[in-house]
Enzyme design. Structure first.
Site, short mmCIF file in Angstrom:
data_model
loop_
_atom_site.label_atom_id
_atom_site.label_comp_id
_atom_site.label_asym_id
_atom_site.label_seq_id
_atom_site.Cartn_x
_atom_site.Cartn_y
_atom_site.Cartn_z
N ARG A 1 0.86 -1.19 0.00
CA ARG A 1 0.00 0.00 0.00
C ARG A 1 0.89 1.23 0.00
O ARG A 1 1.51 1.59 1.01
CB ARG A 1 -0.92 -0.01 1.23
CG ARG A 1 -1.96 -1.11 1.20
CD ARG A 1 -2.87 -1.03 -0.01
NE ARG A 1 -3.96 -1.97 0.04
CZ ARG A 1 -4.86 -2.13 -0.93
NH1 ARG A 1 -4.76 -1.40 -2.05
NH2 ARG A 1 -5.83 -3.01 -0.82
N ALA B 1 -10.69 -7.52 -0.88
CA ALA B 1 -11.53 -6.31 -0.92
C ALA B 1 -11.44 -5.71 -2.31
O ALA B 1 -10.53 -6.01 -3.08
CB ALA B 1 -11.07 -5.31 0.13
N GLU C 1 -14.19 -10.50 -6.04
CA GLU C 1 -12.92 -10.17 -5.39
C GLU C 1 -12.31 -11.39 -4.70
O GLU C 1 -11.10 -11.59 -4.75
CB GLU C 1 -13.13 -9.03 -4.38
CG GLU C 1 -13.51 -7.70 -5.00
CD GLU C 1 -12.44 -7.14 -5.91
OE1 GLU C 1 -11.25 -7.51 -5.76
OE2 GLU C 1 -12.78 -6.34 -6.80
N GLU D 1 -8.71 -12.34 -6.20
CA GLU D 1 -7.57 -12.06 -5.33
C GLU D 1 -7.05 -13.30 -4.63
O GLU D 1 -5.85 -13.40 -4.35
CB GLU D 1 -7.94 -11.00 -4.29
CG GLU D 1 -8.17 -9.62 -4.88
CD GLU D 1 -8.20 -8.53 -3.82
OE1 GLU D 1 -8.23 -8.88 -2.62
OE2 GLU D 1 -8.19 -7.35 -4.19
N GLU E 1 -1.28 -5.94 -7.00
CA GLU E 1 -1.82 -7.29 -6.85
C GLU E 1 -0.94 -8.36 -7.48
O GLU E 1 -1.30 -9.54 -7.48
CB GLU E 1 -3.22 -7.35 -7.48
CG GLU E 1 -4.22 -6.43 -6.79
CD GLU E 1 -5.59 -6.46 -7.46
OE1 GLU E 1 -5.64 -6.91 -8.63
OE2 GLU E 1 -6.57 -6.05 -6.84
#
Length: 222
Positions: free
Chosen positions: A87, A99, A116, A120, A169
């Protein structure tokens, strides 16, 4: 006109603790920034000036956000699916739960959550419940997030997932953490992501009733 403090209103008790819609008068608004995920709106709002009464016009910047969903995936061994993601704004690798943004107009929130979880983490869930609704940063943003509890999980082969992970990701390792241990990590300050923290603590609390008190997957946000 809103009240100026609890001392001027009726005495409140636990039954009154329920968020409700409220909108104070905006005398002027303008757009300060327009972006892909969020805009920044500048409002001038009429607010109480203090205990002496009266009002004044106060400037407030508001981040207009698409909104998001989160998924607390719990397996049959009472373990939480967690993944690690970079992040940039906070300069950290954070352990999170799946998320995503509400970036498809009209898409039901639980369908977004399903997508998601698949993209993910590579899982599908047969059972979904609404776990919590939160405003992640209500002092500056109108973003709202719904967190779902996903159970009865099935691993999906990679070749069946039509999604390419790039940028943040591109490298997201997945770890299964026992729910009690996940709670300890939240309380110890090892986990900081808001959706993960709320989801873990809410799932732990709802476990006492066997998750029977949770709202249905399509419950209104209010």
């Amino acid at each position: 006109m809103p009240g100026t403090g609890p001392e001027l209103g009726p005495e409140l008790g636990p039954d009154d603790v329920r968020d409700r819609p409220e909108r104070w008068k905006v005398v002027e608004e303008s757009t300060a920034f327009t972006g892909h995920v969020f805009n920044v709106r500048r409002d001038r709002v009429e607010m109480p000036s203090g205990p002496g009464g009266g009002t004044e016009i106060v400037g407030r910047d508001v981040i207009e956000h698409l909104g998001s969903v989160g998924v607390l995936a719990l397996d049959d061994r009472d373990r939480v699916l967690m993944l690690r993601q970079y992040r940039h704004p906070v300069g950290r690798l954070l352990w999170e739960t799946p998320a995503g943004l509400r970036d498809v107009a009209g898409e039901p929130l639980h369908r977004l959550a399903e997508r998601e979880l698949l993209e993910e983490a590579g899982y599908r869930a047969a059972r979904w419940d609404t776990l919590a609704d939160v405003f992640p940063s209500s002092g500056m943003s109108n973003e709202r997030s719904r967190i779902f509890l996903a159970r009865d999980l099935v691993r999906v082969p990679a070749e069946e997932i039509d999604f390419e992970r790039v940028h943040e990701e591109a490298d997201m390792p997945v770890v299964w953490v026992p729910l009690d241990e996940a709670v300890r990590k939240v309380l110890a300050g090892d986990v900081h992501n808001m959706i993960a923290c709320v989801g873990i603590l809410a799932a732990h609390a709802s476990r006492a009733s066997g998750h029977r008190d949770l709202r249905p997957v399509d419950a209104p946000e209010g």
